[in-house]
Scaffold this active site. Structure first.
Site, PDB file in Angstrom:
ATOM      1  N   HIS A 140     -11.120   6.937 -13.161  1.00  0.00           N
ATOM      2  CA  HIS A 140      -9.860   7.631 -12.849  1.00  0.00           C
ATOM      3  C   HIS A 140      -8.996   6.768 -11.928  1.00  0.00           C
ATOM      4  CE1 HIS A 140     -10.663  11.430 -14.764  1.00  0.00           C
ATOM      5  NE2 HIS A 140     -11.688  11.740 -13.993  1.00  0.00           N
TER       6      HIS A 140
ATOM      7  N   HIS B 102     -17.445   7.445 -13.118  1.00  0.00           N
ATOM      8  CA  HIS B 102     -16.472   8.416 -13.641  1.00  0.00           C
ATOM      9  C   HIS B 102     -15.228   8.445 -12.737  1.00  0.00           C
ATOM     10  CE1 HIS B 102     -15.460  12.529 -15.409  1.00  0.00           C
ATOM     11  NE2 HIS B 102     -14.707  12.486 -14.322  1.00  0.00           N
ATOM     12  N   GLU B 103     -15.466   8.596 -11.431  1.00  0.00           N
ATOM     13  CA  GLU B 103     -14.337   8.679 -10.507  1.00  0.00           C
ATOM     14  C   GLU B 103     -13.631   7.322 -10.374  1.00  0.00           C
ATOM     15  OE1 GLU B 103     -13.394  11.471  -9.727  1.00  0.00           O
ATOM     16  OE2 GLU B 103     -15.188  12.692 -10.033  1.00  0.00           O
TER      17      GLU B 103
END
Length: 266
Positions: free
Chosen positions: A62, A58-59
């Site tokens: 980003h 997820h990170e």
């Protein structure tokens, strides 16, 4: 120097992440084969490790999107190595979401990689950077639910099926919560570039408390019931029954003791 230039070492996968992947693989194998004396322990370790993997991805999503949008500083900060210890708030990004999974089976969104937004031009790019994280949870949920909606469960052991169902629940809750247009969450980050300056100034002081606000709302029984009704409806649409998610969570929380109801395979 182009917008995506980084040193090779900035993108080398961290041994920490490789270790988490190894735990996921070994405990997944133990869950599949029934190797562990206590299947609940294997399910707990498998789901927790897989959940941490999804948080790292997820990170990373980003950071990788930010890199291609103009913020080359994400490489120097270690965000492209998938090392959760490099996040600006390791407690919020990893520890707190895991605690919430243990306590209540909620895929709580974590935070955060620090993106230097002043390096990025264009509202669409800002929105895409914010959307990239929860879209990763959507992709992870699709992978977890694929055996169910593809009707490919023949030969899949019961405990592994339950573990996948619970992991899918976590991914769906994480995606849904992250996409809420609440300050401090990714959903607000998607729409924030399109808001007027005055609205952004008025909302800005509330950003640090957005996650706490969502958490407090989920403690309201009626809101909690409605939220999980929506989650259950999504999972049923993907072929996962309430029985499977319930038994997956029951196996995961092995310290509460077994449940004879879940020993009956559907």
């Amino acid at each position: 120097m182009t917008a995506t230039t980084t040193r090779p070492s900035d993108r080398r996968i961290s041994p920490v992440f490789v270790g988490i992947l190894a735990v996921t693989a070994v405990t997944g194998w133990a869950t599949w084969t029934g190797f562990a004396e206590q299947p609940g322990v294997a399910v707990f370790l498998f789901v927790t490790a897989a959940w941490i993997v999804s948080l790292c991805l997820h990170e990373y999503a980003h950071a990788r999107t930010a890199l291609h949008s103009g913020d080359i500083s994400v490489g120097e900060k270690g965000y492209l190595t998938l090392n959760p210890l490099k996040y600006t708030h390791a407690l919020l990004s990893i520890v707190l979401p895991v605690i919430f999974v243990i306590m209540g089976g909620i895929g709580l969104p974590g935070g955060a990689v620090f993106i230097e937004r002043n390096r990025i031009r264009g509202r669409w790019r800002h929105s895409l950077i914010s959307a990239a994280g929860p879209l990763t949870n959507v992709l992870f949920a699709a992978v977890c639910t694929a055996p169910f909606w593809l009707h490919a469960l023949d030969g899949v052991p019961r405990d592994f099926r339950f573990a996948l169902a619970f992991l899918a629940l976590l991914q769906v809750t994480a995606a849904l919560l992250n996409f809420l247009p609440v300050p401090g969450l990714d959903g607000y980050g998607v729409i924030e570039p399109w808001l007027s300056y005055n609205i952004k100034r008025q909302v800005e002081p509330f950003a640090p408390f957005g996650l706490l606000f969502v958490f407090a709302l989920l403690w309201v029984p009626s809101v909690n019931t409605y939220f999980f009704d929506v989650i259950d409806a999504i999972l049923r649409g993907l072929g996962i029954s309430d029985f499977e998610t319930y038994c997956g969570q029951n196996l995961y929380r092995f310290w509460q003791g077994g449940n004879e109801f879940c020993s009956i395979s559907q």
